[in-house]
Design a protein around this motif. Structure first.
Motif, short mmCIF file in Angstrom:
data_model
loop_
_atom_site.label_atom_id
_atom_site.label_comp_id
_atom_site.label_asym_id
_atom_site.label_seq_id
_atom_site.Cartn_x
_atom_site.Cartn_y
_atom_site.Cartn_z
N GLN A 339 0.82 -1.22 0.00
CA GLN A 339 0.00 0.00 0.00
C GLN A 339 0.85 1.27 0.00
N GLY A 340 2.18 1.12 -0.10
CA GLY A 340 3.06 2.28 -0.09
C GLY A 340 3.34 2.83 1.29
N LEU A 341 3.09 2.03 2.33
CA LEU A 341 3.31 2.44 3.71
C LEU A 341 4.44 1.60 4.30
N ARG A 342 5.61 2.20 4.48
CA ARG A 342 6.74 1.47 5.04
C ARG A 342 6.74 1.65 6.55
N PRO A 343 6.44 0.60 7.33
CA PRO A 343 6.42 0.75 8.79
C PRO A 343 7.75 1.24 9.34
#
Length: 532
Positions: A339-343
């Motif tokens: 989703q393009g969200l790098r934790p």
């Protein structure tokens, strides 16, 4: 902070979000109730669905599958003495005994209440502390990140089920697979062996589906039985659980919640250890420990509250450092990245509202799990005996379709088949694939952090770390000590478990002139086995 929470609440309270959480919970409970399939397999198969949804819809859907699956594993554990997941192994100590007493309904409802309460309280505590932990993580530089990742990989390897040597081997295999393609520093192709298809590297999705879904399907096909258990065995019978019985177990539930919540923040430990620790703590605190193992409601409440309390805190290392604590959070990490969200700590600064909305979905999922589970409990009990002929083709269809539609790359199907064979062989040889997955996921950030550290050190890495990075030195010194401590504890726990299993076999041994129950020993072996 208050504005962020209000905006997150507004984002979360959407009909499509609530419906997807409900769908995930029902799916997770159904899969957890099937003794032959696991929550990890279900999440691997439905992972591609989340890629085509908004993050606030897709990720809570996976969280619903996660929470529903962990609880659902208690259903066959109680009814037929077969743990649906590894997290429900300890539930087989008292759940089947309650069923034999005609109190299976009480046992199932106690498992549901303990699961929901333990999960809710630990998830609420996670929301309270995760922001402060993320703020501290912002102060951590590349050397500390590299040291923490290295420590996490060691812990994951030695805590894998089976031999630590096997865990280390699988970890190294996963690290090697992660290095195929382009290196994260210079973007140079490596380990492609002349194959153009390998120059872009291996995608996480076919690896996850291949390792977790395909072996389960193949093992299900191996069994010649049409279903896992007899339909006549799967009825929730007896009187319903009373409020007095719930309040009588409140101390046990709270104690196990604290145990599970603490364990959840430690990568590589997980629900199985939490369930056994919660059960042991409840038995040691009981006025009459001899009642445990003979049909004690607290014997169901303790492991179920503990293993579900792990769910929320596992998001702490995942969201703050990008370190998945187990296979399930590894799949969630894949969903975030897709989703393009790098934790990581920066995620709280850039997408704070979305992060807290996703965390809030854990609380809503706990409430919905209690409601859905209470209403559909008879159905879930019947699901235990569903015909495999309906399940296996459907799961194979989802596995193949989900792998292909993500990138429309036929090579991903070959990767899925290859990793499916690897996972199947690993299961046969008693190799845990968890270290392989963790090595594959954590090697790129580890390699990147090491590269940044070398650049910052200007060629003198040892002098730089000793002179300017004492925290990194402390973590590196802690790694072998912690590894040794875990190995010693693991050895002692296995010896204690072996003695306990032997004593149960002796206690259940048939006397001369009595009939033997052939399933008793099989179920005992299952209940004291590895992860489901």
């Amino acid at each position: 902070m208050l504005d962020t929470l209000l905006a997150a609440t507004e984002l979360l309270l959407r009909l499509d979000v609530l419906l997807m959480i409900c769908g995930g919970l029902v799916l997770g409970m159904l899969v957890g109730a099937l003794p032959g399939f696991t929550t990890v397999m279900a999440m691997a198969i439905v992972l591609p669905i989340s890629f085509f949804l908004e993050p606030i819809v897709g990720i809570p859907f996976l969280i619903g599958v996660y929470k529903g699956g962990i609880f659902g594993g208690s259903i066959p554990a109680i009814l037929v003495n077969i743990p649906g997941t590894g997290a429900s192994v300890a539930t087989t100590f008292d759940g089947p005994a309650l069923t034999r007493k005609g109190q299976s309904r009480k046992a199932l409802e106690m498992a549901l209440v303990a699961s929901a309460v333990g999960d809710f309280l630990s998830s609420f505590a996670t929301i309270l502390v995760i922001g402060a932990i993320a703020a501290i993580a912002l102060l951590i530089g590349p050397p500390e990140v590299a040291a923490i990742l290295l420590l996490s990989l060691l812990v994951i390897a030695v805590t894998a089920s089976g031999s630590p040597i096997k865990g280390l081997v699988m970890l190294l295999v996963g690290a090697f697979l992660a290095m195929i393609g382009q290196d994260p520093i210079g973007a140079l192709a490596r380990f492609d062996f002349g194959f153009h298809q390998l120059q872009a590297g291996i995608d996480l999705l076919p690896l996850i589906i291949g390792l977790f879904a395909i072996p389960e399907i193949l093992l299900a096909l191996e069994s010649r039985k049409a279903s896992f258990v007899e339909a006549r065995q799967t009825r929730a019978e007896g009187d319903p659980l009373t409020w007095r019985e719930i309040t009588a177990s409140r101390r046990t539930i709270l104690r196990s919640t604290l145990i599970g919540g603490t364990i959840g923040m430690i990568p590589g430990v997980g629900q199985v250890v939490a369930a056994f620790m919660g059960y042991s703590a409840a038995r040691n605190a009981a006025k009459d420990p001899s009642r445990y193992g003979k049909g004690e409601l607290d014997g169901v409440a303790a492991p179920e509250a503990a293993n579900n309390a792990v769910n929320g805190p596992t998001m702490v290392p995942l969201l703050t450092l990008g370190i998945p604590g187990d296979n399930i959070t590894a799949i969630l990490l894949g969903a975030f990245v897709a989703q393009g969200l790098r934790p990581g700590p920066q995620l709280f600064e850039e997408q704070g509202v979305l992060v807290y909305a996703i965390l809030g979905s854990m609380l809503i999922a706990c409430v919905l799990m209690l409601l859905i589970g209470w209403v559909l409990m008879p159905l879930f009990a019947r699901i235990v005996s569903i015909d495999k002929a309906y399940l296996v083709p459907l799961m194979l269809l989802f596995a193949v379709g989900g792998t292909y539609v993500y990138r429309s790359n036929p090579m991903d199907l070959w990767f899925m088949i290859g990793f499916g064979v690897v996972g199947y062989v690993a299961r046969k040889l008693a190799f845990d694939v968890s270290p392989l997955v963790m090595g594959f996921i954590l090697t790129p950030p580890l390699e990147y952090a090491v590269g940044q550290t070398v650049l910052l050190a200007r060629g003198d890495v040892a002098g730089y770390l000793v002179g300017e990075r004492p925290i990194t030195i402390a973590v590196l010194l802690l790694a072998p000590l912690l590894t040794a401590w875990i190995l010693v504890r693991q050895h002692r726990r296995m010896r204690a478990l072996g003695r306990e299993s032997a004593s149960k076999v002796d206690a259940n041994a048939p006397q001369e002139g009595t009939e033997t129950d052939g399933n008793a020993r099989v179920d005992l072996n299952r209940s004291t086995g590895g992860q489901g």
